[in-house]
Design a protein around this motif. Structure first.
Motif, PDB file in Angstrom:
ATOM      1  N   LEU A 163      44.190  49.613  47.987  1.00 31.89           N
ATOM      2  CA  LEU A 163      43.464  50.129  46.605  1.00 31.89           C
ATOM      3  C   LEU A 163      41.771  49.567  46.258  1.00 31.89           C
ATOM      4  O   LEU A 163      41.161  50.313  46.219  1.00 31.89           O
ATOM      5  CB  LEU A 163      43.986  50.133  45.374  1.00 31.89           C
ATOM      6  CG  LEU A 163      45.440  49.707  45.327  1.00 31.89           C
ATOM      7  CD1 LEU A 163      45.916  49.015  44.243  1.00 31.89           C
ATOM      8  CD2 LEU A 163      45.668  50.917  44.797  1.00 31.89           C
ATOM      9  N   VAL A 164      42.145  48.563  47.238  1.00 32.00           N
ATOM     10  CA  VAL A 164      40.132  48.012  47.720  1.00 32.00           C
ATOM     11  C   VAL A 164      39.613  49.074  48.804  1.00 32.00           C
ATOM     12  O   VAL A 164      38.814  49.191  48.050  1.00 32.00           O
ATOM     13  CB  VAL A 164      40.207  46.352  48.126  1.00 32.00           C
ATOM     14  CG1 VAL A 164      39.240  45.742  48.551  1.00 32.00           C
ATOM     15  CG2 VAL A 164      40.675  45.515  47.163  1.00 32.00           C
ATOM     16  N   SER A 175      39.110  52.204  47.162  1.00 33.28           N
ATOM     17  CA  SER A 175      37.814  51.821  45.935  1.00 33.28           C
ATOM     18  C   SER A 175      36.455  52.066  46.526  1.00 33.28           C
ATOM     19  O   SER A 175      35.659  51.891  45.778  1.00 33.28           O
ATOM     20  CB  SER A 175      37.961  50.889  45.433  1.00 33.28           C
ATOM     21  OG  SER A 175      38.428  50.242  45.753  1.00 33.28           O
ATOM     22  N   ARG A 182      36.224  50.152  49.502  1.00 30.84           N
ATOM     23  CA  ARG A 182      35.561  48.519  50.130  1.00 30.84           C
ATOM     24  C   ARG A 182      36.445  48.264  51.912  1.00 30.84           C
ATOM     25  O   ARG A 182      37.258  47.736  51.979  1.00 30.84           O
ATOM     26  CB  ARG A 182      35.583  47.697  49.640  1.00 30.84           C
ATOM     27  CG  ARG A 182      35.225  47.599  48.061  1.00 30.84           C
ATOM     28  CD  ARG A 182      33.477  47.513  48.722  1.00 30.84           C
ATOM     29  NE  ARG A 182      33.063  46.119  49.295  1.00 30.84           N
ATOM     30  CZ  ARG A 182      32.811  45.407  48.669  1.00 30.84           C
ATOM     31  NH1 ARG A 182      32.619  44.912  47.592  1.00 30.84           N
ATOM     32  NH2 ARG A 182      32.445  44.339  49.117  1.00 30.84           N
ATOM     33  N   SER A 222      40.147  56.484  53.916  1.00 30.40           N
ATOM     34  CA  SER A 222      38.828  55.302  53.363  1.00 30.40           C
ATOM     35  C   SER A 222      37.592  55.292  53.639  1.00 30.40           C
ATOM     36  O   SER A 222      36.528  55.670  53.208  1.00 30.40           O
ATOM     37  CB  SER A 222      39.481  53.940  52.534  1.00 30.40           C
ATOM     38  OG  SER A 222      38.182  53.893  51.567  1.00 30.40           O
ATOM     39  N   HIS A 230      34.134  58.130  52.951  1.00 24.97           N
ATOM     40  CA  HIS A 230      33.494  57.435  52.888  1.00 24.97           C
ATOM     41  C   HIS A 230      31.795  57.693  53.595  1.00 24.97           C
ATOM     42  O   HIS A 230      31.387  56.627  53.649  1.00 24.97           O
ATOM     43  CB  HIS A 230      33.038  55.884  52.460  1.00 24.97           C
ATOM     44  CG  HIS A 230      34.056  55.577  50.793  1.00 24.97           C
ATOM     45  ND1 HIS A 230      35.391  55.411  50.988  1.00 24.97           N
ATOM     46  CD2 HIS A 230      33.332  55.247  49.612  1.00 24.97           C
ATOM     47  CE1 HIS A 230      35.730  55.361  49.810  1.00 24.97           C
ATOM     48  NE2 HIS A 230      34.681  55.243  48.824  1.00 24.97           N
TER      49      HIS A 230
END
Length: 443
Positions: free
Chosen positions: A22-23, A26, A28, A69, A73
């Motif tokens: 989850l981190v 989000s 990171r 992720s 990003h």
């Protein structure tokens, strides 16, 4: 400590993987990657996750989430041939499995129940870790943090190895007393890991400026070498000695004298069980002892397999399905295994990976001006030399637990090379801009 808290550590660590997913999503992914690093070699800790849902795949899931992720990003890989070589090699190995099926050497790699497909899947997690590291390690602070986490991870491995070894009496060598180690695959595999990272921190320490940090790095290297000594792995002993020779040639010539003295006097210095282990290569009749003789038979068998299909091999993961001396499933030499299963084509690709690792790390060591990058380059160069030698005594390459952390440092070194080049270009541009126009000087 007797508090009973230790019973909950695996559960907390397992839940941490899902929290870090989850981190990462989000925004990171670097934090999630930091969390992942200590679990890469610590197989015995990850085995506790098997009691929980998706526990066997928790590490794989987190690696994939970090990559996804990072891409979402808009993070990018630094320029390096290693990423392309890994891609080509991984695809080649997949089709090599099907070649083995076509030749009748292995079952079709369709399900997780097939050992050849499981071997390929586990192997490919290493380049995925490499890609994840390359995406999220973006600056000097991240490079430094990765080295620090690697040091902490190594200390935990050292502690586990020493606790296991020192609880036994070693007045004489006893094969039955050798433990499996925290990597979960046996003392020889653990020894290869320890040899790599002992040499990494030895080389890294040479460029540290602060005396306290230098002493800590030397202490880590010394403790790791001590732990490696009590694994009783002759392959790791050779890997360390060879790496020390390389260190003496490229950086500190005094080590060549020390190494020479050690080679002459080692029988009076090392503990008795270590001396007995080294001397076990031949028995009292001058013949090879059982394990050494078995390897000779294996290599003779492998030679016949290579001759039958020298270009593309017998198929990745196929050697384990054949009938060999003592029912062994491995060639006890990674280079021989690559030649047998993937032929000259696969062998060239594997050698290209090693060559690029050595070249890149040596250039960083020689060309960087930042002590952090210089130490990283030299340490990685020595660790890769150790890895290359250790693989002459068995497969120490395809195991995530042995080499994944090494590839994290390779990714950090590639980024450090890029950062070092950018800093050099910036300094050059500033120097040019500071030159006074000679025509303006007289106005």
């Amino acid at each position: 400590m007797g508090t009973g808290i230790g019973h909950y550590i695996p559960l907390v660590a397992y839940l941490g993987f899902w929290v870090m997913c989850l981190v990462s999503l989000s925004g990171r992914p670097l934090l999630a990657f930091y969390y992942m690093i200590p679990f890469l070699p610590y197989r015995t800790m990850r085995d506790h996750f098997l009691d929980y849902p998706l526990g066997a795949n928790a590490l794989t899931i987190l690696v994939v989430v970090v990559i996804v992720s990072a891409l979402l990003h808009h993070k990018h890989l630094p320029k390096s041939k290693l990423y392309l070589i890994w891609l080509v090699f991984g695809v080649y190995l997949y089709f090599s499995m099907w070649l083995g099926t076509a030749l009748g050497n292995a079952p079709a790699p369709l399900w997780l129940g097939e050992d050849n497909f499981v071997a390929w899947k586990d192997y490919m997690l290493i380049p995925l870790v490499f890609v994840a590291a390359g995406l999220v390690i973006e600056d000097r602070k991240a490079v430094r943090t990765v080295v620090i986490i690697t040091a902490i991870t190594l200390l935990f491995i050292d502690r586990s190895c020493l606790l296991e070894s020192m609880t036994r009496t070693w007045t004489n060598f006893d094969e039955n007393k050798r433990g499996g180690g925290p990597l979960g695959y046996g003392s020889n595999q653990t020894a290869a890991f320890l040899a790599q990272f002992a040499m990494f921190f030895w080389g890294f320490a040479l460029f540290l400026k602060r005396i306290k940090l230098k002493l800590i790095s030397y202490a880590i290297a010394g403790l790791t070498l001590f732990a490696a000594m009590y694994t009783f792995s002759r392959g790791s002993y050779v890997a360390v000695l060879f790496s020390v020779l390389i260190l003496g040639l490229v950086k500190d010539r005094k080590l060549l004298i020390i190494l020479g003295v050690f080679l002459v006097t080692w029988q009076t210095i090392v503990p008795t069980p270590v001396r007995e282990r080294v001397s076990m290569t031949k028995n009292s009749n001058g013949q090879l002892e059982d394990s050494a003789q078995e390897r000779v038979y294996l290599w003779a068998d492998a030679e016949r397999s290579i001759a039958s299909s020298p270009i593309v091999g017998t198929g990745f993961g196929s050697f384990q399905y054949g009938q060999h001396v003592a029912d062994l499933k491995d060639t006890h030499n990674w280079y021989v295994k690559v030649l047998v299963e993937t032929g000259i084509v696969g062998f060239i690709m594997a050698c290209c990976l090693l060559q690029q690792m050595l070249t890149m790390s040596y250039r960083l060591f020689k060309n960087a001006t930042d002590p952090l990058y210089q130490g990283l380059g030299l340490g990685l160069f020595l660790a890769t030399c150790s890895c290359a030698v250790a693989n002459c005594f068995g497969d120490r390459w395809t195991y995530l637990e042995i080499t994944a952390l090494l590839w994290v440092l390779v990714a950090a070194a590639i980024r450090a090379t890029q950062l070092s080049a950018l800093e050099g270009a910036k300094e050059s541009a500033e120097a040019r801009s500071s030159i006074v126009n000679p025509y303006m000087a007289y106005r």
